[in-house]
Design a protein around this motif. Structure first.
Motif, mmCIF file in Angstrom:
data_model
loop_
_atom_site.group_PDB
_atom_site.id
_atom_site.type_symbol
_atom_site.label_atom_id
_atom_site.label_comp_id
_atom_site.label_asym_id
_atom_site.label_seq_id
_atom_site.Cartn_x
_atom_site.Cartn_y
_atom_site.Cartn_z
ATOM 1 N N UNK A 202 -70.014 -41.381 5.995
ATOM 2 C CA UNK A 202 -69.965 -39.921 6.779
ATOM 3 C C UNK A 202 -68.332 -38.996 6.802
ATOM 4 N N UNK A 203 -67.740 -39.073 6.150
ATOM 5 C CA UNK A 203 -66.544 -38.378 6.351
ATOM 6 C C UNK A 203 -66.075 -37.484 4.796
ATOM 7 N N UNK A 204 -66.749 -36.110 5.662
ATOM 8 C CA UNK A 204 -66.442 -34.733 3.984
ATOM 9 C C UNK A 204 -65.116 -35.276 3.321
ATOM 10 N N UNK A 205 -65.961 -34.962 1.937
ATOM 11 C CA UNK A 205 -64.498 -35.033 1.401
ATOM 12 C C UNK A 205 -63.955 -33.572 1.178
ATOM 13 N N UNK A 206 -64.458 -32.745 1.777
ATOM 14 C CA UNK A 206 -63.248 -31.888 1.580
ATOM 15 C C UNK A 206 -62.425 -31.640 2.724
ATOM 16 N N UNK A 207 -62.885 -32.801 3.996
ATOM 17 C CA UNK A 207 -61.713 -32.741 4.839
ATOM 18 C C UNK A 207 -60.116 -32.939 4.164
ATOM 19 N N UNK A 208 -60.662 -33.528 3.292
ATOM 20 C CA UNK A 208 -58.663 -33.869 2.263
ATOM 21 C C UNK A 208 -58.074 -32.509 2.292
ATOM 22 N N UNK A 209 -58.669 -31.583 2.729
ATOM 23 C CA UNK A 209 -58.026 -29.951 2.368
ATOM 24 C C UNK A 209 -58.509 -29.641 3.229
ATOM 25 N N UNK A 210 -59.587 -29.916 4.228
ATOM 26 C CA UNK A 210 -59.117 -29.176 5.973
ATOM 27 C C UNK A 210 -57.908 -29.833 6.736
ATOM 28 N N UNK A 211 -57.594 -30.725 6.988
ATOM 29 C CA UNK A 211 -56.709 -32.093 7.563
ATOM 30 C C UNK A 211 -54.930 -31.568 6.651
ATOM 31 N N UNK A 212 -54.823 -30.492 5.819
ATOM 32 C CA UNK A 212 -53.508 -29.339 5.316
ATOM 33 C C UNK A 212 -53.293 -28.629 6.572
ATOM 34 N N UNK A 213 -52.078 -28.563 6.512
ATOM 35 C CA UNK A 213 -51.561 -27.024 6.926
ATOM 36 C C UNK A 213 -52.077 -25.934 5.986
ATOM 37 N N UNK A 214 -51.848 -26.491 5.014
ATOM 38 C CA UNK A 214 -51.938 -25.282 3.746
ATOM 39 C C UNK A 214 -53.991 -24.918 3.776
ATOM 40 N N UNK A 215 -54.124 -25.448 4.029
ATOM 41 C CA UNK A 215 -55.541 -25.387 3.946
ATOM 42 C C UNK A 215 -56.154 -23.621 5.070
ATOM 43 N N UNK A 216 -55.696 -23.097 6.073
ATOM 44 C CA UNK A 216 -55.777 -22.011 6.497
ATOM 45 C C UNK A 216 -54.851 -21.340 5.741
ATOM 46 N N UNK A 217 -54.088 -21.128 4.799
ATOM 47 C CA UNK A 217 -53.536 -20.771 4.117
ATOM 48 C C UNK A 217 -54.152 -20.358 2.348
ATOM 49 N N UNK A 218 -55.337 -21.359 1.942
ATOM 50 C CA UNK A 218 -55.861 -20.940 1.242
ATOM 51 C C UNK A 218 -57.077 -20.117 1.153
ATOM 52 N N UNK A 219 -58.123 -20.247 2.610
ATOM 53 C CA UNK A 219 -58.707 -19.566 2.963
ATOM 54 C C UNK A 219 -58.386 -18.389 2.743
ATOM 55 N N UNK A 220 -57.386 -17.673 4.304
ATOM 56 C CA UNK A 220 -57.178 -16.393 4.406
ATOM 57 C C UNK A 220 -56.620 -15.175 2.721
ATOM 58 N N UNK A 221 -56.046 -16.515 1.959
ATOM 59 C CA UNK A 221 -56.106 -16.346 0.158
ATOM 60 C C UNK A 221 -57.691 -15.410 -0.151
ATOM 61 N N UNK A 222 -58.089 -16.638 -0.152
ATOM 62 C CA UNK A 222 -59.400 -16.450 -0.766
ATOM 63 C C UNK A 222 -60.093 -15.083 -0.153
ATOM 64 N N UNK A 223 -60.340 -15.570 1.095
ATOM 65 C CA UNK A 223 -60.799 -14.123 1.693
ATOM 66 C C UNK A 223 -60.965 -12.570 1.945
ATOM 67 N N UNK A 224 -59.317 -12.935 1.846
ATOM 68 C CA UNK A 224 -58.634 -11.102 2.088
ATOM 69 C C UNK A 224 -58.018 -10.936 0.752
ATOM 70 N N UNK A 225 -57.714 -11.978 0.071
ATOM 71 C CA UNK A 225 -57.526 -11.220 -1.357
ATOM 72 C C UNK A 225 -55.647 -11.335 -1.880
ATOM 73 N N UNK A 226 -55.033 -11.107 -0.915
ATOM 74 C CA UNK A 226 -53.673 -11.659 -0.941
ATOM 75 C C UNK A 226 -53.271 -12.254 -1.569
ATOM 76 N N UNK A 227 -52.335 -12.121 -3.179
ATOM 77 C CA UNK A 227 -52.056 -12.883 -3.864
ATOM 78 C C UNK A 227 -50.791 -12.747 -4.487
ATOM 79 N N UNK A 228 -49.602 -12.839 -3.209
ATOM 80 C CA UNK A 228 -48.095 -12.608 -2.996
ATOM 81 C C UNK A 228 -47.709 -14.112 -3.046
ATOM 82 N N UNK A 229 -46.280 -13.951 -2.232
ATOM 83 C CA UNK A 229 -45.915 -15.851 -1.536
ATOM 84 C C UNK A 229 -47.051 -16.090 -0.364
ATOM 85 N N UNK A 230 -46.556 -17.508 -0.519
ATOM 86 C CA UNK A 230 -47.562 -17.722 0.886
ATOM 87 C C UNK A 230 -47.054 -18.913 1.356
#
Length: 390
Positions: free
Chosen positions: A107-135
């Motif tokens: 029952x553990x979703x595979x995407x949890x491997x991403x969501x459990x990392x602090x960097x998940x939010x960093x990736x989501x924000x760059x995907x949604x809003x488009x910044x491509x500089x340093x993160x």
């Protein structure tokens, strides 16, 4: 009212005092922020099933993105950086996944491997809003928000970016973390007959610990010339900042380190202590923390600036606190007021000058915002009216 955000929260461990963030309707929040169709479509794909903290961050960033006119007068994507404040961002989500694991590992979703990392939010924000500089994520315990703002200012100073999105994400500690903080004596205990709102009392002799709060805040720091080229007025300036270590692995604050870091931040801004009108104190409501900070402030400033503590209104939002409190400082500078200290009646240090139990009309132009974290992480920001620094 301001005291109404703190209430009794019931969870698996029974009742406790807290200031939880209500559930975020991401679609409604994006509509309210006038996000365009592209942002809304990408948010649905990247954040619709994400943990609550990710959805809250996308909603907050949508507001900051529009306020900074990055939707209408964009910068080159590789000149916009992102700094997420904090660490251990996924404790509550980890608890949820652990329950699924206990029921059946499948029952553990595979995407949890991403969501459990602090960097998940960093990736989501760059995907949604488009910044491509340093993160990056910038951790500093309860000083993380200030550490992230300092990191952003340095990216601008070394010309690694023209603008930096800084996000103070939702604090959602695990049950393990909450119990450890309570056993450390850091969290205000909830008695059977207690008014939960009255437990949140920084600098008051009746304080017994901090009240956990939840919030998400986002700001855009930009070089003055870049903002001017885009025709975007500055809301405030960050002319000085400092980060120091107190040389300890413990939770104990250092008065000397606090004096040193505030003095260093003012020196970086080219300002004397006498220029400061307002201090937004770290002031969590823990007895040792409040006494130490009050003594340090008295040494640096005497009784000149008015002192308040945003945590008196919001609870302690942990790694998000510094970004949230920077937003609160800017709102006060621009609004010509200081927010109250609603439960402050018997100060631990009567020599300081405190804001009262109600908001006051004050035309402050220079403010200091402190943030301190376990392990001796000691930070201070100088935030001014945009016209003070040219």
């Amino acid at each position: 009212g301001a005291r109404g955000v703190v209430r009794v929260v019931d969870d698996l461990d029974g009742p406790r005092a807290g200031a939880p963030l209500p559930p975020v309707d991401l679609d409604a929040a994006l509509v309210a922020a006038h996000a365009d169709d592209g942002v809304r479509d990408r948010a649905r794909r990247a954040a619709h099933r994400a943990p609550p903290g990710v959805r809250a961050a996308v909603a907050a960033v949508a507001q900051a993105w529009r306020e900074a006119a990055l939707d209408r007068a964009p910068l080159p994507a590789d000149r916009v950086a992102v700094v997420v404040a904090g660490h251990n961002l996924t404790g509550g989500y980890a608890d949820d996944v652990a329950r699924k694991l206990a029921a059946a590992p499948a029952f553990v979703p595979g995407r949890a491997a991403l969501h459990l990392m602090d960097t998940d939010l960093l990736g989501v924000l760059t995907e949604v809003f488009g910044p491509r500089g340093e993160g990056m994520t910038a951790g500093g315990a309860s000083a993380s928000g200030n550490v992230a703002l300092v990191a952003a200012a340095r990216l601008l100073a070394c010309d690694a970016a023209d603008a930096v999105l800084v996000v103070g994400p939702l604090a959602d500690p695990s049950r393990l973390e909450r119990h450890a903080l309570a056993n450390l004596g850091a969290v205000a205990p909830l008695a059977d007959d207690a008014d939960p709102a009255a437990l949140c009392r920084p600098f008051d002799r009746a304080h017994s610990g901090f009240v956990p709060g939840q919030a998400c805040a986002a700001v855009v720091l930009e070089r003055r010339g870049s903002a001017a080229d885009r025709g975007v007025p500055a809301l405030a300036a960050l002319p000085g900042h400092a980060v120091r270590m107190a040389g300890t692995s413990l939770a104990h604050p250092s008065e000397d380190a606090q004096v040193e870091v505030v003095t260093a931040a003012l020196k970086a801004a080219g300002l004397d202590p006498a220029a400061v009108d307002h201090v937004n104190a770290h002031a969590t409501g823990t007895p040792l923390g409040d006494r130490t900070e009050a003594a340090a402030l008295l040494r640096v400033f005497g009784d000149r600036p008015l002192v308040n503590a945003t945590k008196a209104l919001t609870g302690h939002c942990l790694h998000a606190a510094g970004v949230l409190e920077a937003v609160a400082v800017v709102a006060q500078l621009r609004g010509g007021f200081l927010h109250p200290n609603p439960n402050l009646r018997d100060p631990v240090e009567p020599g300081l000058r405190y804001a009262g139990e109600r908001a006051e009309d004050v035309r402050a132009r220079v403010a200091v915002s402190n943030g301190f974290g376990f392990g001796g992480i000691t930070t201070s920001l100088v935030i001014t009216d945009a016209e003070v620094v040219r």
